[in-house]
Write a protein that holds these residues in place. Structure first.
Motif, mmCIF file in Angstrom:
data_model
loop_
_atom_site.group_PDB
_atom_site.id
_atom_site.type_symbol
_atom_site.label_atom_id
_atom_site.label_comp_id
_atom_site.label_asym_id
_atom_site.label_seq_id
_atom_site.Cartn_x
_atom_site.Cartn_y
_atom_site.Cartn_z
ATOM 1 N N SER A 1 -7.761 37.472 -69.818
ATOM 2 C CA SER A 1 -6.891 36.283 -69.764
ATOM 3 C C SER A 1 -6.934 35.623 -68.383
ATOM 4 N N GLN A 2 -7.819 36.088 -67.516
ATOM 5 C CA GLN A 2 -7.936 35.519 -66.161
ATOM 6 C C GLN A 2 -8.995 34.415 -66.115
ATOM 7 N N LEU A 3 -8.720 33.418 -65.294
ATOM 8 C CA LEU A 3 -9.714 32.403 -64.962
ATOM 9 C C LEU A 3 -9.989 32.508 -63.463
ATOM 10 N N ILE A 4 -11.236 32.709 -63.116
ATOM 11 C CA ILE A 4 -11.623 32.829 -61.712
ATOM 12 C C ILE A 4 -12.555 31.676 -61.397
ATOM 13 N N LYS A 5 -12.173 30.889 -60.391
ATOM 14 C CA LYS A 5 -12.955 29.713 -60.006
ATOM 15 C C LYS A 5 -13.468 29.917 -58.585
ATOM 16 N N ARG A 6 -14.781 29.746 -58.390
ATOM 17 C CA ARG A 6 -15.380 29.936 -57.068
ATOM 18 C C ARG A 6 -16.322 28.782 -56.754
ATOM 19 N N PRO A 7 -16.116 28.152 -55.615
ATOM 20 C CA PRO A 7 -17.115 27.173 -55.159
ATOM 21 C C PRO A 7 -18.286 27.915 -54.514
ATOM 22 N N PHE A 8 -19.437 27.266 -54.450
ATOM 23 C CA PHE A 8 -20.562 27.847 -53.730
ATOM 24 C C PHE A 8 -21.328 26.755 -52.992
ATOM 25 N N LEU A 9 -21.846 27.122 -51.847
ATOM 26 C CA LEU A 9 -22.690 26.248 -51.038
ATOM 27 C C LEU A 9 -23.708 27.134 -50.345
ATOM 28 N N ILE A 10 -24.946 26.970 -50.729
ATOM 29 C CA ILE A 10 -26.039 27.743 -50.146
ATOM 30 C C ILE A 10 -26.963 26.760 -49.446
ATOM 31 N N SER A 11 -27.275 27.059 -48.199
ATOM 32 C CA SER A 11 -28.209 26.257 -47.407
ATOM 33 C C SER A 11 -29.273 27.207 -46.871
ATOM 34 N N LEU A 12 -30.498 27.029 -47.332
ATOM 35 C CA LEU A 12 -31.600 27.900 -46.927
ATOM 36 C C LEU A 12 -32.689 27.098 -46.240
ATOM 37 N N PRO A 13 -33.325 27.660 -45.223
ATOM 38 C CA PRO A 13 -34.463 26.951 -44.623
ATOM 39 C C PRO A 13 -35.666 27.015 -45.556
ATOM 40 N N GLU B 1 -17.093 38.795 -80.247
ATOM 41 C CA GLU B 1 -15.764 38.239 -80.005
ATOM 42 C C GLU B 1 -15.274 38.548 -78.591
ATOM 43 N N LYS B 2 -15.593 39.716 -78.088
ATOM 44 C CA LYS B 2 -15.105 40.126 -76.769
ATOM 45 C C LYS B 2 -16.223 39.972 -75.740
ATOM 46 N N HIS B 3 -16.069 38.975 -74.897
ATOM 47 C CA HIS B 3 -17.055 38.735 -73.844
ATOM 48 C C HIS B 3 -16.416 37.940 -72.704
ATOM 49 N N ASP B 4 -17.018 38.057 -71.545
ATOM 50 C CA ASP B 4 -16.656 37.182 -70.435
ATOM 51 C C ASP B 4 -17.438 35.890 -70.628
ATOM 52 N N THR B 5 -16.866 34.773 -70.186
ATOM 53 C CA THR B 5 -17.524 33.478 -70.335
ATOM 54 C C THR B 5 -17.669 32.834 -68.971
ATOM 55 N N LEU B 6 -18.868 32.331 -68.700
ATOM 56 C CA LEU B 6 -19.163 31.692 -67.422
ATOM 57 C C LEU B 6 -19.608 30.261 -67.657
ATOM 58 N N ASN B 7 -18.993 29.335 -66.911
ATOM 59 C CA ASN B 7 -19.417 27.937 -66.890
ATOM 60 C C ASN B 7 -19.703 27.565 -65.447
ATOM 61 N N VAL B 8 -20.834 26.905 -65.226
ATOM 62 C CA VAL B 8 -21.261 26.545 -63.875
ATOM 63 C C VAL B 8 -21.477 25.043 -63.803
ATOM 64 N N SER B 9 -20.942 24.455 -62.752
ATOM 65 C CA SER B 9 -21.150 23.036 -62.477
ATOM 66 C C SER B 9 -21.907 22.935 -61.155
ATOM 67 N N VAL B 10 -23.157 22.507 -61.231
ATOM 68 C CA VAL B 10 -24.010 22.393 -60.047
ATOM 69 C C VAL B 10 -23.905 20.958 -59.537
ATOM 70 N N SER B 11 -23.547 20.793 -58.263
ATOM 71 C CA SER B 11 -23.442 19.446 -57.693
ATOM 72 C C SER B 11 -24.600 19.121 -56.757
ATOM 73 N N GLY B 12 -25.281 20.136 -56.246
ATOM 74 C CA GLY B 12 -26.436 19.923 -55.380
ATOM 75 C C GLY B 12 -27.520 20.936 -55.669
ATOM 76 N N PHE B 13 -28.750 20.468 -55.808
ATOM 77 C CA PHE B 13 -29.895 21.342 -56.047
ATOM 78 C C PHE B 13 -31.124 20.562 -55.605
ATOM 79 N N HIS B 14 -31.294 20.489 -54.278
ATOM 80 C CA HIS B 14 -32.321 19.594 -53.746
ATOM 81 C C HIS B 14 -32.771 20.027 -52.357
ATOM 82 N N GLY B 15 -33.881 19.444 -51.930
ATOM 83 C CA GLY B 15 -34.353 19.617 -50.569
ATOM 84 C C GLY B 15 -33.711 18.560 -49.686
ATOM 85 N N ARG B 16 -33.774 18.787 -48.365
ATOM 86 C CA ARG B 16 -33.120 17.855 -47.448
ATOM 87 C C ARG B 16 -34.028 17.566 -46.256
#
Length: 188
Positions: free
Chosen positions: A144-156, A112-127
């Motif tokens: 009772s907190q909602l924490i929203k974080r965007p992410f953008l990772i660009s790796l060679p 019953e007591k847990h943190d919940t994570l939902n992830v929405s991936v918009s990019g996962f590709h080579g360029r």
């Protein structure tokens, strides 16, 4: 002249019948991420990774490669071994578990007591410029907190080819798992 026509037709038909090899890819998980849940583990913090979603262009079987600023190619012969959203969720569980050994991280609710994570991936590709792009946002529900974080990772991408592309994507996904784990550590 007529005797060459059957030879030419046979060559043309044999060229059409050859099919390229299909290769399947699976994201590697972090090393040492296997864990067992014991009955005494209930005092450990719990993270439920409820859902990882991907857009339609990533939801198919083919590995995606961006060929220009507006064009994407979905590979026909370089395919994901299982649905990408499932691979992302499973490796996220493994990667966060490896970084936070004091936690129970699961793809299904355990308590019953847990943190919940939902992830929405918009990019996962080579360029086309030799980079790998991993982008999206995650929402963490902590008490009772909602924490929203965007992410953008660009790796060679160090080498050419789909093997290197998938390894670099996995490396970037592992980096994002570490960012999520840092946020969890900060909150708890």
């Amino acid at each position: 002249m007529m005797k060459w026509i059957p030879v030419a037709m046979a060559l043309a038909l044999s060229a059409c019948s050859s099919t390229p090899d299909t290769t399947y890819y699976q994201l590697p998980a972090a090393a040492g991420s296997a864990s067992t849940i014991s009955t005494t583990a209930t005092s450990k913090p719990i993270l439920w990774i409820e859902h990882v979603s991907v857009p339609d262009y990533l939801a198919g079987n083919g590995v995606v490669y961006q060929t220009s600023d507006v064009q994407y190619v979905i590979a026909a012969n370089n395919l994901w071994a299982s649905p990408l959203d499932q691979q992302l969720q499973q490796t996220l569980v493994s990667n966060i578990s490896a970084v936070l050994p004091g936690w129970i991280v699961s793809a299904s609710p355990l308590d019953e007591k847990h943190d919940t994570l939902n992830v929405s991936v918009s990019g996962f590709h080579g360029r086309y410029d030799g980079k790998v792009i991993i982008s999206g946002q995650w929402i963490l529900q902590h008490d009772s907190q909602l924490i929203k974080r965007p992410f953008l990772i660009s790796l060679p991408q160090d080498e050419d080819g789909y093997d290197a592309l998938v390894r670099t994507l996995a490396k970037g996904w592992q980096q994002e798992a570490q960012q999520i784990a840092s946020e969890l550590t900060r909150l708890n």
